[in-house]
Design a protein around this motif. Structure first.
Motif, PDB file in Angstrom:
ATOM      1  N   UNK A  10      51.083 -20.434  58.992  1.00 38.74           N
ATOM      2  CA  UNK A  10      49.970 -20.326  59.933  1.00 38.74           C
ATOM      3  C   UNK A  10      48.700 -20.185  59.102  1.00 38.74           C
ATOM      4  N   UNK A  11      47.944 -21.238  59.005  1.00 35.64           N
ATOM      5  CA  UNK A  11      46.718 -21.198  58.204  1.00 35.64           C
ATOM      6  C   UNK A  11      47.000 -21.359  56.720  1.00 35.64           C
ATOM      7  N   UNK A  12      46.023 -20.954  55.893  1.00 36.66           N
ATOM      8  CA  UNK A  12      46.118 -21.169  54.446  1.00 36.66           C
ATOM      9  C   UNK A  12      46.251 -19.883  53.647  1.00 36.66           C
ATOM     10  N   UNK A  13      46.275 -18.738  54.303  1.00 34.04           N
ATOM     11  CA  UNK A  13      46.287 -17.458  53.589  1.00 34.04           C
ATOM     12  C   UNK A  13      47.656 -16.762  53.570  1.00 34.04           C
ATOM     13  N   UNK A  14      48.728 -17.523  53.768  1.00 33.55           N
ATOM     14  CA  UNK A  14      50.065 -16.964  53.623  1.00 33.55           C
ATOM     15  C   UNK A  14      50.697 -16.411  54.878  1.00 33.55           C
ATOM     16  N   UNK A  15      50.032 -16.516  56.010  1.00 36.60           N
ATOM     17  CA  UNK A  15      50.641 -16.053  57.255  1.00 36.60           C
ATOM     18  C   UNK A  15      51.742 -17.027  57.676  1.00 36.60           C
ATOM     19  N   UNK A  16      52.747 -16.499  58.387  1.00 39.25           N
ATOM     20  CA  UNK A  16      53.860 -17.325  58.842  1.00 39.25           C
ATOM     21  C   UNK A  16      54.172 -17.044  60.310  1.00 39.25           C
ATOM     22  N   UNK A  48      60.161 -16.050  64.360  1.00 39.20           N
ATOM     23  CA  UNK A  48      60.982 -15.985  65.563  1.00 39.20           C
ATOM     24  C   UNK A  48      61.798 -14.704  65.460  1.00 39.20           C
ATOM     25  N   UNK A  49      61.513 -13.735  66.309  1.00 38.57           N
ATOM     26  CA  UNK A  49      62.212 -12.457  66.297  1.00 38.57           C
ATOM     27  C   UNK A  49      63.330 -12.474  67.327  1.00 38.57           C
ATOM     28  N   UNK A  50      64.497 -11.948  66.951  1.00 37.42           N
ATOM     29  CA  UNK A  50      65.630 -11.883  67.861  1.00 37.42           C
ATOM     30  C   UNK A  50      65.838 -10.474  68.413  1.00 37.42           C
ATOM     31  N   UNK A  54      60.131  -8.340  70.528  1.00 35.26           N
ATOM     32  CA  UNK A  54      59.863  -9.078  69.293  1.00 35.26           C
ATOM     33  C   UNK A  54      59.049  -8.298  68.259  1.00 35.26           C
ATOM     34  N   UNK A  55      58.114  -7.466  68.696  1.00 34.91           N
ATOM     35  CA  UNK A  55      57.294  -6.699  67.756  1.00 34.91           C
ATOM     36  C   UNK A  55      58.110  -5.675  66.972  1.00 34.91           C
ATOM     37  N   UNK A  56      59.273  -5.288  67.490  1.00 37.19           N
ATOM     38  CA  UNK A  56      60.103  -4.278  66.831  1.00 37.19           C
ATOM     39  C   UNK A  56      60.707  -4.777  65.522  1.00 37.19           C
ATOM     40  N   UNK A  68      53.684 -13.367  67.307  1.00 35.93           N
ATOM     41  CA  UNK A  68      54.487 -14.398  66.654  1.00 35.93           C
ATOM     42  C   UNK A  68      54.033 -14.797  65.267  1.00 35.93           C
ATOM     43  N   UNK A  69      52.963 -14.196  64.775  1.00 34.48           N
ATOM     44  CA  UNK A  69      52.432 -14.536  63.451  1.00 34.48           C
ATOM     45  C   UNK A  69      52.351 -13.262  62.619  1.00 34.48           C
ATOM     46  N   UNK A  70      52.866 -13.349  61.375  1.00 29.42           N
ATOM     47  CA  UNK A  70      52.936 -12.145  60.548  1.00 29.42           C
ATOM     48  C   UNK A  70      52.600 -12.431  59.089  1.00 29.42           C
ATOM     49  N   UNK A  71      52.281 -11.348  58.395  1.00 31.98           N
ATOM     50  CA  UNK A  71      52.136 -11.384  56.935  1.00 31.98           C
ATOM     51  C   UNK A  71      53.460 -10.883  56.374  1.00 31.98           C
ATOM     52  N   UNK A  72      54.035 -11.663  55.464  1.00 31.82           N
ATOM     53  CA  UNK A  72      55.322 -11.348  54.857  1.00 31.82           C
ATOM     54  C   UNK A  72      55.094 -10.816  53.452  1.00 31.82           C
ATOM     55  N   UNK A  73      55.824  -9.762  53.111  1.00 28.69           N
ATOM     56  CA  UNK A  73      55.731  -9.148  51.782  1.00 28.69           C
ATOM     57  C   UNK A  73      57.131  -9.052  51.205  1.00 28.69           C
TER      58      UNK A  73
END
Length: 188
Positions: free
Chosen positions: A15-21, A24-26, A30-32, A55-60
């Protein structure tokens, strides 16, 4: 899964160019998914995520004791289709008469008549409804059925079985016609 991990989500496209993705949460909420902290991939790498928007998050990624964020689009693209798991022990116990879909894998599938059909090998959920893939004891292509109360009226996890009542369109066809449909790629 033999190692008792449960699939909790899948990383989608960037999602975009700054590393967001996209994620899909099961989880029921979904926020949990972010609350589980250490989410592992198939290779054992550990990730956490922080929601940016729905639905869009920063992954570490946890690497050598440090948190290394996915910082650009290329790194985010490399995460596409990454499956995220948690240990089964991290999930709350199922209530009475409840179960996790992962509990269905490995159960015996029996017809309403008591005839052994095979074993549940996969639970599919692509968003339009859950289906069960059953490896038939007689061999041949697997049987894929919708996981509804009508088609699967009994789920007995403790007893290691489900009872299957296939739709009439399938149940009423002679065996050779069912095989023809399956050989032509049609799913019953």
């Amino acid at each position: 899964m033999p190692d008792e991990r449960i699939l909790m989500g899948v990383i989608g496209r960037p999602h975009g160019v700054r590393g967001l993705v996209h994620v899909q949460s099961y989880t029921a909420d979904p926020a949990a998914l972010a609350d589980y902290g250490g989410l592992e991939d198939e290779r054992g790498r550990v990730f956490s995520l922080r929601w940016h928007s729905e639905g869009v998050a920063r992954l570490t990624e946890k690497t050598s004791g440090r948190d290394v964020p996915v910082a650009d689009r290329n790194a985010a693209e490399a995460m596409t289709n990454l499956r995220l798991f948690v240990p089964r022990a991290a999930l709350p116990a199922a209530e009475e008469d409840e179960y996790y879909l992962a509990d269905l894998i490995g159960l015996r599938a029996e017809a309403v008549s008591g005839e052994a059909l095979g074993t549940v090998t996969v639970v599919h959920d692509y968003g339009a409804g859950t289906s069960l893939e059953i490896a038939l004891a007689a061999g041949g292509p697997p049987l894929i059925l919708p996981f509804t109360a009508r088609v699967v009226p009994v789920v007995d996890v403790a007893g290691g079985r489900i009872v299957v009542d296939p739709p009439e369109a399938l149940a009423g066809e002679p065996e050779n016609v069912r095989r023809e449909h399956q050989d032509q790629g049609a799913r019953p």
